[in-house]
Enzyme design. Structure first.
Site, mmCIF file in Angstrom:
data_model
loop_
_atom_site.group_PDB
_atom_site.id
_atom_site.type_symbol
_atom_site.label_atom_id
_atom_site.label_comp_id
_atom_site.label_asym_id
_atom_site.label_seq_id
_atom_site.Cartn_x
_atom_site.Cartn_y
_atom_site.Cartn_z
ATOM 1 N N ASP A 31 0.857 -1.197 0.000
ATOM 2 C CA ASP A 31 0.000 0.000 0.000
ATOM 3 C C ASP A 31 0.892 1.245 0.000
ATOM 4 O OD1 ASP A 31 -3.226 0.524 1.016
ATOM 5 O OD2 ASP A 31 -1.802 2.200 1.039
ATOM 6 N N HIS A 99 -10.357 -5.067 -3.304
ATOM 7 C CA HIS A 99 -9.015 -5.295 -2.765
ATOM 8 C C HIS A 99 -9.119 -5.717 -1.310
ATOM 9 C CE1 HIS A 99 -10.119 -1.038 -2.366
ATOM 10 N NE2 HIS A 99 -9.459 -1.041 -1.210
HETATM 11 P P1 AMP Z 1 -9.695 1.553 0.404
HETATM 12 O O1 AMP Z 1 -9.713 2.852 1.163
HETATM 13 O O2 AMP Z 1 -10.137 0.364 1.195
HETATM 14 O O3 AMP Z 1 -10.421 1.676 -0.913
HETATM 15 O O4 AMP Z 1 -8.184 1.263 0.090
HETATM 16 C C1 AMP Z 1 -7.506 1.799 -0.994
HETATM 17 C C2 AMP Z 1 -6.048 1.723 -0.671
HETATM 18 O O5 AMP Z 1 -5.314 1.884 -1.854
HETATM 19 C C3 AMP Z 1 -5.571 2.793 0.319
HETATM 20 O O6 AMP Z 1 -5.024 2.170 1.475
HETATM 21 C C4 AMP Z 1 -4.511 3.544 -0.490
HETATM 22 O O7 AMP Z 1 -3.423 3.968 0.294
HETATM 23 C C5 AMP Z 1 -4.112 2.518 -1.522
HETATM 24 N N1 AMP Z 1 -3.558 3.075 -2.741
HETATM 25 C C6 AMP Z 1 -4.044 4.086 -3.475
HETATM 26 N N2 AMP Z 1 -3.266 4.312 -4.544
HETATM 27 C C7 AMP Z 1 -2.267 3.410 -4.491
HETATM 28 C C8 AMP Z 1 -1.120 3.143 -5.307
HETATM 29 N N3 AMP Z 1 -0.852 3.836 -6.414
HETATM 30 N N4 AMP Z 1 -0.300 2.120 -4.930
HETATM 31 C C9 AMP Z 1 -0.547 1.415 -3.821
HETATM 32 N N5 AMP Z 1 -1.613 1.613 -3.011
HETATM 33 C C10 AMP Z 1 -2.447 2.610 -3.340
#
Ligand code: AMP
Length: 113
Positions: A31, A99
């Site tokens: 993440d 995810h």
């Molecule tokens: P959610 O809030 O459950 O939808 O989780 C989305 C997650 O994706 C968050 O923890 C973000 O930090 C993560 N995220 C967003 N963009 C990226 C990225 N480019 N690479 C890795 N993680 C990401």
């Protein structure tokens, strides 16, 4: 029709990630905004918006995602971790491609915020 998301861009290579796993059905990567010393995500290659959009045909895929996440966690010598799936905006879902979060390396609180 599934929208383009950050994760579909990661899947097609448009956006880089710290990849931990890649197979026919899913990838796992760290993440970008880690909420614990270990925080990685497992996502299906199939463009599923959220857990609530899963069909009966996705049952094996869902099990696979959990199994792969557990395998990665164990490969990091972890025996304690939290698994989170946010479904819908109010739950905290910000990326609308299914995810599973795996978090570890610190004491977790309950109930979650
Ligand atoms: P959610 O809030 O459950 O939808 O989780 C989305 C997650 O994706 C968050 O923890 C973000 O930090 C993560 N995220 C967003 N963009 C990226 C990225 N480019 N690479 C890795 N993680 C990401």
């Amino acid at each position: 029709m599934t929208e383009t998301t950050i994760f579909s861009k990661i899947l097609n290579g448009e956006i880089p990630c710290e990849k931990l796993h890649d197979d026919e059905y899913c990838i796992a990567f760290n993440d970008i905004s880690a909420q614990a010393p270990v925080h990685f995500l497992v996502i299906p290659k199939k463009p599923i918006v959220s857990l609530s959009e899963c069909m009966l045909e996705d049952v094996n895929l869902l099990g696979h995602l959990l199994f792969i996440g557990s395998k990665i966690a164990k490969s990091k010598n972890l025996s304690n971790w939290r698994t989170v799936i946010n479904t819908g905006e109010e739950s905290g879902q910000t990326v609308f491609h299914l995810h599973i979060h795996f978090l570890s390396g610190r004491k977790m609180k309950w109930p979650p915020g």
